[in-house]
Design a protein around this motif. Structure first.
Motif, short mmCIF file in Angstrom:
data_model
loop_
_atom_site.label_atom_id
_atom_site.label_comp_id
_atom_site.label_asym_id
_atom_site.label_seq_id
_atom_site.Cartn_x
_atom_site.Cartn_y
_atom_site.Cartn_z
N LEU A 169 -1.33 7.37 5.15
CA LEU A 169 -1.91 6.41 6.10
C LEU A 169 -2.65 5.29 5.38
CD1 LEU A 169 -3.22 8.81 8.91
CD2 LEU A 169 -1.22 7.30 8.98
N VAL A 170 -3.44 5.66 4.38
CA VAL A 170 -4.16 4.64 3.60
C VAL A 170 -3.18 3.74 2.88
CG1 VAL A 170 -5.70 4.33 1.61
CG2 VAL A 170 -6.26 6.03 3.35
N GLU A 171 -2.13 4.31 2.31
CA GLU A 171 -1.11 3.52 1.61
C GLU A 171 -0.45 2.53 2.55
OE1 GLU A 171 -0.70 3.04 -1.38
OE2 GLU A 171 -1.04 4.85 -2.51
N MET A 172 -0.11 2.98 3.76
CA MET A 172 0.53 2.08 4.73
C MET A 172 -0.39 0.91 5.09
SD MET A 172 2.86 4.34 7.32
CE MET A 172 1.79 5.73 7.59
N VAL A 173 -1.67 1.20 5.33
CA VAL A 173 -2.61 0.14 5.68
C VAL A 173 -2.72 -0.86 4.53
CG1 VAL A 173 -5.06 -0.33 6.12
CG2 VAL A 173 -3.92 1.54 7.31
N VAL A 174 -2.84 -0.37 3.30
CA VAL A 174 -2.96 -1.26 2.15
C VAL A 174 -1.68 -2.08 1.97
CG1 VAL A 174 -3.21 -1.34 -0.37
CG2 VAL A 174 -4.68 0.15 0.98
N LEU A 175 -0.52 -1.44 2.08
CA LEU A 175 0.75 -2.17 1.95
C LEU A 175 0.90 -3.25 3.02
CD1 LEU A 175 3.19 0.72 0.99
CD2 LEU A 175 2.61 -1.26 -0.41
N ILE A 176 0.50 -2.94 4.23
CA ILE A 176 0.57 -3.93 5.31
C ILE A 176 -0.37 -5.10 5.04
CG2 ILE A 176 0.04 -4.32 7.76
CD1 ILE A 176 1.15 -1.44 8.24
N LYS A 177 -1.60 -4.81 4.62
CA LYS A 177 -2.58 -5.87 4.33
C LYS A 177 -2.10 -6.75 3.17
CE LYS A 177 -5.68 -4.87 7.39
NZ LYS A 177 -5.98 -5.76 8.50
N VAL A 178 -1.59 -6.13 2.11
CA VAL A 178 -1.08 -6.90 0.97
C VAL A 178 0.14 -7.72 1.41
CG1 VAL A 178 0.00 -6.74 -1.31
CG2 VAL A 178 -2.00 -5.35 -0.78
N GLY A 179 1.02 -7.11 2.21
CA GLY A 179 2.20 -7.81 2.72
C GLY A 179 1.84 -9.02 3.56
N GLU A 180 0.75 -8.93 4.34
CA GLU A 180 0.29 -10.06 5.13
C GLU A 180 -0.19 -11.21 4.24
OE1 GLU A 180 -2.76 -8.45 7.63
OE2 GLU A 180 -1.35 -7.64 9.09
N GLN A 181 -0.76 -10.86 3.10
CA GLN A 181 -1.33 -11.88 2.20
C GLN A 181 -0.27 -12.54 1.32
OE1 GLN A 181 -4.55 -12.95 2.23
NE2 GLN A 181 -4.76 -11.62 4.02
N LEU A 232 8.54 -9.45 0.62
CA LEU A 232 9.34 -9.34 -0.59
C LEU A 232 8.48 -9.28 -1.86
CD1 LEU A 232 12.35 -11.70 0.21
CD2 LEU A 232 12.28 -9.20 0.23
N SER A 233 7.41 -10.05 -1.88
CA SER A 233 6.50 -10.01 -3.02
C SER A 233 5.82 -8.64 -3.13
CB SER A 233 5.44 -11.10 -2.90
OG SER A 233 6.04 -12.37 -2.93
N THR A 234 5.47 -8.07 -2.00
CA THR A 234 4.85 -6.73 -2.00
C THR A 234 5.82 -5.70 -2.53
OG1 THR A 234 3.49 -7.36 -0.11
CG2 THR A 234 3.70 -5.01 -0.56
N ILE A 235 7.06 -5.76 -2.07
CA ILE A 235 8.07 -4.81 -2.56
C ILE A 235 8.29 -4.99 -4.05
CG2 ILE A 235 10.53 -4.18 -2.42
CD1 ILE A 235 10.34 -4.89 0.60
N ALA A 236 8.38 -6.24 -4.51
CA ALA A 236 8.56 -6.52 -5.94
C ALA A 236 7.37 -5.99 -6.74
CB ALA A 236 8.73 -8.01 -6.16
N LEU A 237 6.18 -6.13 -6.22
CA LEU A 237 4.98 -5.65 -6.91
C LEU A 237 4.97 -4.12 -7.00
CD1 LEU A 237 2.47 -6.75 -8.28
CD2 LEU A 237 1.30 -6.68 -6.09
N VAL A 238 5.39 -3.45 -5.95
CA VAL A 238 5.48 -1.99 -5.97
C VAL A 238 6.50 -1.53 -7.01
CG1 VAL A 238 6.23 0.03 -4.63
CG2 VAL A 238 4.68 -1.63 -3.61
#
Length: 152
Positions: free
Chosen positions: A13-25, A29-35
């Motif tokens: 749950l924490v990971e999903m929230v962080v991924l969503i927040k980073v994805g919004e910023q 695609l940048s979030t996926i590339a960063l992961v």
């Protein structure tokens, strides 16, 4: 057992929230590339640290020593590698902490100070987890008396 169940529910749950927040910023695609980038860097570091750990353990074995520290650090490295392969930034941060030698030693020290290890004594083919009765309470627990024979 309840703490472990809570951990398995809370971490995703924490990971999903962080991924969503980073994805919004920065964008999806940048979030996926960063992961993917953090996983690749983590695998590289894991390989490098793992080889160094195996070499150190091999050296200790060749010197006739038990590589206990290296075995414990190997477990921390394995946990760190698994965390780095798990998609997410929180698990990546913990995984990188397991791979960096300074933080790995700190984490290992924090965990080991809370573990109580009882020595195992073998006497007359019986194994005991308690101190043999013939030993005095005044003997230094760091000293292990015994006989050995060096075989070449």
């Amino acid at each position: 057992m309840n703490k472990l169940l809570l951990l398995f529910i809370a971490v995703p749950l924490v990971e999903m929230v962080v991924l969503i927040k980073v994805g919004e910023q920065i964008g999806a695609l940048s979030t996926i590339a960063l992961v993917i980038l953090t996983a690749a860097i983590g695998i590289h570091l894991l390989k490098k640290q793992g080889v160094a750990m195996l070499n150190q353990a091999n050296w200790k074995i060749n010197q006739g020593q038990i590589p206990a520290k290296e075995m414990a650090e190997g477990i921390v490295l394995a946990i760190g590698g698994a965390l780095l392969l798990t998609p997410g930034f929180v698990t990546d941060a913990i995984g990188f902490a397991c791979l960096i030698p300074i933080s790995r030693h700190f984490l290992l020290g924090a965990v080991l100070k809370n573990i109580n290890v009882s020595p195992i004594y073998t006497h007359n083919s019986k194994t005991s987890f308690h101190q043999p009765p013939e030993q005095s309470k005044n003997i230094d627990p760091q000293v292990l008396e015994g006989e050995f024979e060096r075989k070449k």
